[in-house]
Design a protein around this motif. Structure first.
Motif, PDB file in Angstrom:
ATOM      1  N   UNK A 116       0.549  -1.002   0.049  1.00  0.00           N
ATOM      2  CA  UNK A 116       0.007  -0.018  -0.072  1.00  0.00           C
ATOM      3  C   UNK A 116       0.957   1.410  -0.136  1.00  0.00           C
ATOM      4  N   UNK A 117       2.059   1.177   0.950  1.00  0.00           N
ATOM      5  CA  UNK A 117       2.630   2.499   0.837  1.00  0.00           C
ATOM      6  C   UNK A 117       3.402   2.883  -0.589  1.00  0.00           C
ATOM      7  N   UNK A 118       3.834   1.694  -1.101  1.00  0.00           N
ATOM      8  CA  UNK A 118       4.540   1.635  -2.495  1.00  0.00           C
ATOM      9  C   UNK A 118       3.536   2.578  -3.663  1.00  0.00           C
ATOM     10  N   UNK A 119       2.458   1.746  -3.467  1.00  0.00           N
ATOM     11  CA  UNK A 119       1.241   2.442  -4.277  1.00  0.00           C
ATOM     12  C   UNK A 119       1.143   3.799  -4.057  1.00  0.00           C
ATOM     13  N   UNK A 120       0.764   4.130  -2.562  1.00  0.00           N
ATOM     14  CA  UNK A 120       0.639   5.387  -2.733  1.00  0.00           C
ATOM     15  C   UNK A 120       1.508   6.354  -2.859  1.00  0.00           C
ATOM     16  N   UNK A 197       1.727   4.556   6.126  1.00  0.00           N
ATOM     17  CA  UNK A 197       2.179   5.638   5.847  1.00  0.00           C
ATOM     18  C   UNK A 197       3.735   6.260   5.837  1.00  0.00           C
ATOM     19  N   UNK A 198       4.456   5.442   6.670  1.00  0.00           N
ATOM     20  CA  UNK A 198       5.675   5.714   7.058  1.00  0.00           C
ATOM     21  C   UNK A 198       6.574   5.254   5.755  1.00  0.00           C
ATOM     22  N   UNK A 199       6.067   3.925   4.990  1.00  0.00           N
ATOM     23  CA  UNK A 199       6.748   3.585   3.804  1.00  0.00           C
ATOM     24  C   UNK A 199       6.479   4.681   2.738  1.00  0.00           C
ATOM     25  N   UNK A 200       5.257   5.175   2.734  1.00  0.00           N
ATOM     26  CA  UNK A 200       5.146   6.021   1.643  1.00  0.00           C
ATOM     27  C   UNK A 200       6.005   7.447   1.777  1.00  0.00           C
TER      28      UNK A 200
END
Length: 313
Positions: A116-120, A197-200
């Motif tokens: 999800x973070x990568x997509x965001x 959110x942190x990955x994003x």
């Protein structure tokens, strides 16, 4: 690397000693009429005195701690004051169940949150906003409501998974997977949002670096740059958060294990604390502390392996 591991082991021993001292004396402050509860509410003063002498409850607190610590150093954590079962056997069997749930939840959180973070980060606009909204909703829903909702939908309505109970892996691998699936999902829902959110944010910072523009100017596929270079450089903060999330998951497992009737460390901790069963509670404290220290060390090693720029210090 070896120096780091030895240093971490040394600090871990110091921390466990501090936990043992603090936990023992706090339990002593909170325990009242323990001998009376062991003997029974209708027991007379003579029976209570026998119990106090048997378990050393008539001794000063420092003497009690000395006796417990001297035995614990040799691996003897005593027996439960109420059930008579060896503390080591009771705690290790249950901490294994809780650790399996926590590890499964952290692994599932890492997979879904990184996706999800990568997509965001790479698909700005509608996808980015949708991922952030889902992350906030997941963090806002209490864990016990998630657990109850999963039981109502997947166990009672669809009958895909058992509503309660636990099957050991040694008895049936398939039934074990079915018995832990809903508890792991319940522990995962609330954790995905923060990690995603942190990955994003970490990936957005890396995507603005000069080396990314250089790689793109050389004609390398964008997806390859994202997964082989950007994600690897952005993984450090997410791994650190996952280590903290493991500790939080151990705490959340207390509620989830109660909902799904899983014989983990949660029900044992609740019952032992309510009874002031000090040997069992001390075993739980030390076992949980040891698991957390091992996981945090593994997270640090994984961070150094994924990103060579990280220096273990």
């Amino acid at each position: 690397m070896l120096r780091f591991i030895l240093r971490r082991l040394g600090s871990g021993v110091v921390l466990l000693v501090a936990l043992a001292v603090l936990g023992f004396f706090l339990l002593q402050l909170g325990s009242t009429d323990t001998a009376q509860r062991i003997a029974g509410q209708n027991a007379g003063p003579e029976a209570v005195a026998v119990i106090e002498e048997r378990y050393g409850l008539d001794q000063p607190v420092l003497v009690q701690f000395r006796d417990w610590a001297s035995a614990a150093v040799t691996g003897d954590f005593g027996r439960s004051w109420f059930t008579g079962q060896p503390v080591l056997d009771s705690v290790t069997s249950r901490i294994a169940v809780t650790s399996a749930l926590a590890v499964g939840a952290v692994v599932l959180t890492a997979i879904v949150a990184i996706l999800l973070g990568t997509l965001a980060a790479t698909r700005r606009g509608v996808v980015d906003r949708a991922v952030q909204v889902l992350a906030v909703i997941g963090q806002a829903i209490p864990g016990f409501l998630v657990a109850v909702g999963l039981v109502l939908l997947f166990a009672i309505q669809l009958r895909w998974f058992p509503a309660t109970g636990y099957t050991r892996f040694s008895d049936s691998a398939g039934d074990w997977v079915r018995s832990v699936t809903l508890p792991i999902i319940a522990l995962t829902i609330g954790a995905i949002g923060g990690v995603a959110q942190l990955v994003r944010s970490s990936m957005l910072d890396v995507l603005d670096k000069d080396f990314v523009r250089t790689l793109r100017s050389r004609g390398l596929p964008y997806r390859r740059i994202v997964y082989r270079n950007v994600l690897r450089n952005a993984a450090g903060p997410a791994l650190s958060l996952l280590g903290l999330q493991f500790v939080t998951t151990l705490g959340g497992a207390v509620i989830v294990e109660q909902v799904f009737s899983i014989p983990g460390i949660g029900p044992l901790a609740v019952s032992s604390t309510g009874q002031s069963d000090i040997p069992v509670v001390m075993g739980i404290i030390l076992a949980t502390g040891t698991v957390v220290l091992v996981v945090n060390t593994l997270v640090d090693l994984a961070s150094a392996w994924i990103n060579p720029k990280v220096r273990l210090s």
